[in-house]
Motif scaffolding. Structure first.
Motif, mmCIF file in Angstrom:
data_model
loop_
_atom_site.group_PDB
_atom_site.id
_atom_site.type_symbol
_atom_site.label_atom_id
_atom_site.label_comp_id
_atom_site.label_asym_id
_atom_site.label_seq_id
_atom_site.Cartn_x
_atom_site.Cartn_y
_atom_site.Cartn_z
ATOM 1 N N ILE A 1 -19.633 -16.277 -25.310
ATOM 2 C CA ILE A 1 -19.232 -16.175 -26.709
ATOM 3 C C ILE A 1 -18.425 -17.439 -27.015
ATOM 4 C CG2 ILE A 1 -17.966 -14.801 -28.417
ATOM 5 C CD1 ILE A 1 -18.273 -12.932 -25.404
ATOM 6 N N VAL A 2 -18.781 -18.121 -28.089
ATOM 7 C CA VAL A 2 -18.095 -19.372 -28.418
ATOM 8 C C VAL A 2 -17.224 -19.169 -29.652
ATOM 9 C CG1 VAL A 2 -18.389 -21.831 -28.912
ATOM 10 C CG2 VAL A 2 -20.124 -20.623 -27.567
ATOM 11 N N ALA A 3 -16.029 -19.741 -29.609
ATOM 12 C CA ALA A 3 -15.179 -19.770 -30.799
ATOM 13 C C ALA A 3 -14.594 -21.165 -30.917
ATOM 14 C CB ALA A 3 -14.052 -18.748 -30.681
ATOM 15 N N ASN A 4 -14.525 -21.646 -32.122
ATOM 16 C CA ASN A 4 -14.012 -23.000 -32.319
ATOM 17 C C ASN A 4 -13.353 -23.113 -33.682
ATOM 18 O OD1 ASN A 4 -13.811 -25.772 -31.367
ATOM 19 N ND2 ASN A 4 -15.169 -26.284 -33.065
ATOM 20 N N ARG A 5 -12.327 -23.960 -33.724
ATOM 21 C CA ARG A 5 -11.611 -24.169 -34.991
ATOM 22 C C ARG A 5 -12.607 -24.510 -36.114
ATOM 23 N NH1 ARG A 5 -7.604 -29.169 -35.028
ATOM 24 N NH2 ARG A 5 -9.596 -30.169 -34.537
ATOM 25 N N ARG B 1 -28.182 -19.465 -26.909
ATOM 26 C CA ARG B 1 -28.594 -18.086 -27.203
ATOM 27 C C ARG B 1 -27.450 -17.126 -26.848
ATOM 28 N NH1 ARG B 1 -32.659 -17.893 -23.741
ATOM 29 N NH2 ARG B 1 -33.109 -20.106 -23.573
ATOM 30 N N GLY B 2 -26.259 -17.546 -27.202
ATOM 31 C CA GLY B 2 -25.085 -16.700 -26.972
ATOM 32 C C GLY B 2 -24.543 -16.176 -28.297
ATOM 33 N N GLU B 3 -23.314 -15.711 -28.264
ATOM 34 C CA GLU B 3 -22.695 -15.189 -29.481
ATOM 35 C C GLU B 3 -21.595 -16.143 -29.947
ATOM 36 O OE1 GLU B 3 -21.264 -11.177 -28.648
ATOM 37 O OE2 GLU B 3 -22.806 -11.014 -27.099
ATOM 38 N N TYR B 4 -21.094 -15.891 -31.138
ATOM 39 C CA TYR B 4 -19.934 -16.645 -31.607
ATOM 40 C C TYR B 4 -19.037 -15.721 -32.394
ATOM 41 C CZ TYR B 4 -23.092 -16.955 -35.604
ATOM 42 O OH TYR B 4 -23.955 -16.651 -36.595
ATOM 43 N N VAL B 5 -17.761 -16.074 -32.393
ATOM 44 C CA VAL B 5 -16.815 -15.324 -33.219
ATOM 45 C C VAL B 5 -15.955 -16.328 -33.979
ATOM 46 C CG1 VAL B 5 -16.656 -13.263 -31.745
ATOM 47 C CG2 VAL B 5 -15.103 -15.186 -31.348
ATOM 48 N N ASN C 1 -10.045 -22.004 -21.982
ATOM 49 C CA ASN C 1 -9.576 -22.954 -22.998
ATOM 50 C C ASN C 1 -10.226 -24.302 -22.753
ATOM 51 O OD1 ASN C 1 -8.280 -24.386 -24.988
ATOM 52 N ND2 ASN C 1 -6.453 -24.776 -23.740
ATOM 53 N N ALA C 2 -11.205 -24.640 -23.586
ATOM 54 C CA ALA C 2 -11.836 -25.960 -23.500
ATOM 55 C C ALA C 2 -11.528 -26.760 -24.754
ATOM 56 C CB ALA C 2 -13.345 -25.798 -23.299
ATOM 57 N N THR C 3 -10.399 -26.448 -25.387
ATOM 58 C CA THR C 3 -9.903 -27.289 -26.485
ATOM 59 C C THR C 3 -8.792 -28.156 -25.901
ATOM 60 O OG1 THR C 3 -8.046 -25.895 -27.172
ATOM 61 C CG2 THR C 3 -10.211 -25.336 -28.076
ATOM 62 N N SER C 4 -8.269 -29.041 -26.715
ATOM 63 C CA SER C 4 -7.137 -29.822 -26.222
ATOM 64 C C SER C 4 -5.807 -29.183 -26.633
ATOM 65 C CB SER C 4 -7.248 -31.264 -26.707
ATOM 66 O OG SER C 4 -7.682 -31.297 -28.043
ATOM 67 N N VAL C 5 -5.848 -27.976 -27.141
ATOM 68 C CA VAL C 5 -4.603 -27.300 -27.539
ATOM 69 C C VAL C 5 -3.774 -26.984 -26.295
ATOM 70 C CG1 VAL C 5 -3.596 -25.294 -28.684
ATOM 71 C CG2 VAL C 5 -5.718 -26.294 -29.558
ATOM 72 N N LEU D 1 -13.363 -21.195 -25.676
ATOM 73 C CA LEU D 1 -12.639 -21.720 -26.832
ATOM 74 C C LEU D 1 -12.890 -23.215 -26.912
ATOM 75 C CD1 LEU D 1 -9.275 -19.841 -26.201
ATOM 76 C CD2 LEU D 1 -11.101 -19.195 -27.797
ATOM 77 N N GLY D 2 -13.483 -23.660 -28.024
ATOM 78 C CA GLY D 2 -13.804 -25.072 -28.180
ATOM 79 C C GLY D 2 -15.304 -25.249 -28.266
ATOM 80 N N ALA D 3 -15.696 -26.388 -28.830
ATOM 81 C CA ALA D 3 -17.134 -26.654 -28.941
ATOM 82 C C ALA D 3 -17.418 -28.138 -28.704
ATOM 83 C CB ALA D 3 -17.644 -26.221 -30.307
ATOM 84 N N GLY D 4 -16.474 -28.810 -28.060
ATOM 85 C CA GLY D 4 -16.651 -30.229 -27.748
ATOM 86 C C GLY D 4 -17.377 -30.388 -26.415
ATOM 87 N N GLY D 5 -17.234 -31.564 -25.837
ATOM 88 C CA GLY D 5 -17.959 -31.860 -24.604
ATOM 89 C C GLY D 5 -17.606 -30.937 -23.451
#
Ligand code: ATR
Length: 479
Positions: free
Chosen positions: A361-365, A378-382, A397-401, A340-344
């Motif tokens: 699998i990556v998901a980001n706001r 070369r992964g997936e996203y949702v 959780n790699a967001t700041s939420v 979760l997240g797509a930052g650093g």
């Protein structure tokens, strides 16, 4: 020296605070006569337990003195002749007067900004031949902090440059490293924004043993107020007998990183939200992992060269691997891992999971960032609102939420018993994300674990060795 600024309405309260400040380790007390209900200093000066600076700050300079100017100067004169060790006279209203044995501090304040032309103001103040100069300005951001640190280094007289506000903290702590004569600290109510308590300067930062050879490390990010870095690294430096300190620098603009690092003469930095990518683009060198990730959380400065690495990646890999072993008695190879997240931080962790053989699998706001990161790996996203489609076995959780709030980026109903969760947020330690994961029976690794692992690897980069095992244990139990 540490000056405890005392703002109390009556002499007995001032004296009690002075004792308290002395016990906490202050060297000097600043008696703010403008806070006194009645401007009488006789008793205070007769019974003081610390050397005293007497200040009667005028309202036009940010103080509380509302009386007339002649009375104010008369009070300072009486204080000087009555046993004050220093009197503080504002540069803007400077008047010479008989000062007996009291030394003169000429001061300049700006509570709104760090103005231009401070250098020429300092020159004019120096021309008055004071014992010390005090220049205190609001540092609106890191650019102001850098200017104020440079001013402190080049001050034409002994004195203190104070960077007020949260952005100025590093100078309040490390003043002696940059040639400052004193730092103003609070005992009770702070008298200026950003003032740190005397006890914190003495105990957490050990400012009394800072000298011009002290190495400076910093966490740079925004926000940084919550960072446990000072507590961890300063303790480690102390236990290992290393003359170094670790401070917080609120960096409002990643593009300023090198200017600030140069002004503070940093030996290294921990880079945090939201600058891990901006700093990665401003290095002289980076290792292969950092280059592949495109984000750094660790900078080491060697002979003026900025060298970046990423310790989030191995730290996350270790933490997830161990949690996975507890859950499934094997690692994450072939498992579906949702980041979760797509930052650093997310980039580093996604990269590390892929290196472990997980299916990322990556998901980001902000959807485009998730897609871009997934494509790179070369992964997936949702989509952010369709996390169920990830069918994740590992969730990170790699967001700041959740940082300082009771929110989770992952819907409670999606947790499964047979899952592993890692949270990069560590304040609070038991985030909603982790609590809900545990309630569902999932295995978890918390942000403190992640934090300590990456910090330990950081320390190895900086000083060539890690934390003593006992300390690591203590931090795991107490952070
Ligand atoms: P870091 O370098 O520490 O990863 P960052 O690059 O600022 O910091 O990344 C923060 C991450 O948290 C981003 O993925 C961000 O999502 P956006 O790309 O949409 O900005 C995510 N984030 C921050 N606040 C969020 C919120 N309230 N809800 C969802 N995601 C959030």
């Amino acid at each position: 020296m540490i000056v405890a600024s005392i703002a109390e309405p009556a002499p007995d309260r001032v004296l009690a605070r002075m004792d308290e400040a002395k016990r906490a380790g202050a060297d000097v007390a600043e008696v703010r006569a403008d806070f006194l209900e009645r401007p009488e200093l006789g008793e205070i000066l007769a019974r003081k337990t610390l050397p005293a600076i007497v200040t009667a700050r005028a309202s036009w300079e940010g103080g509380r003195w509302r009386g007339n100017e002649d009375d104010r100067i008369a009070l300072l004169r009486t204080a000087a002749l009555g046993g004050a060790d220093y009197v503080d006279v504002e540069f803007k209203a400077y008047k010479d007067f008989e000062r007996g044995k009291a030394a003169l501090i000429v001061s300049y304040h700006d509570f709104e900004k760090t103005p231009e032309k401070l250098e020429s103001i300092a020159q004019k103040m120096a021309a008055l031949d004071p014992a010390a100069i005090k220049i205190a300005c609001l540092a609106r951001g890191a650019a102001d902090l850098a200017r104020l640190v440079e001013l402190q280094k080049n001050l034409p007289r002994p004195g203190a440059v104070v960077a007020m506000g949260e952005a100025g903290e590093a100078l309040r702590v490390m003043y002696a490293r940059y040639g400052g004569m004193m730092t103003y600290a609070s005992i009770g109510e702070a008298t200026a924004p950003g003032q740190l308590p005397v006890g914190e300067l003495v105990q957490a930062y050990r400012v009394k043993s800072v000298d011009d050879g002290t190495k400076v490390y910093a966490v740079v990010g925004d926000p940084v107020a919550h960072s446990r870095g000072p507590r961890v690294f300063n303790r480690v430096f102390h236990e290992l007998g290393i003359n170094a300190r670790y401070v917080r620098v609120r960096l409002d603009d990643g593009a300023l990183f090198r200017d600030v690092a140069a002004a503070l003469e940093l030996s290294g930095a921990s880079v945090t939200v939201p600058h891990k990518e901006a700093v990665a683009a401003r290095l002289d060198e980076a290792d292969e992992a950092a280059k592949a990730i495109g984000a750094v959380n660790t900078v080491t400065v060697l002979e003026g060269r900025f060298i970046g690495t990423n310790t989030d990646a191995p730290a996350a890999a270790e933490a997830i691997r161990e949690a996975a072993k507890r859950k499934w008695s094997h690692g994450v190879y072939g498992m579906r891992a949702l980041v979760l997240g797509a930052g650093g931080a997310a980039r580093a962790i996604a990269w590390a999971l892929r290196a472990e053989g997980a299916r990322v699998i990556v998901a980001n706001r902000t959807f485009d960032r998730a897609k871009a990161l997934a494509e790179e790996l070369r992964g997936e996203y949702v989509a952010w609102d369709r996390l169920i489609e990830a069918r994740a076995q590992v969730v990170v959780n790699a967001t700041s939420v959740g940082l300082g709030t009771d929110e989770s980026p992952f819907p409670r109903e999606l947790w499964k018993k047979d899952a592993v969760a890692l949270d990069c947020v560590y304040v609070p330690r038991a985030t909603r994300f982790l609590r809900e994961a545990r309630e569902a029976g999932a295995e978890t690794a918390d942000g403190v674990e992640m934090y300590l692992r990456q910090a330990n690897l950081q320390l190895q980069q900086w000083i060539g060795r890690g934390m003593p095992t006992e300390l690591l244990k203590e931090f795991r139990a107490t952070l």
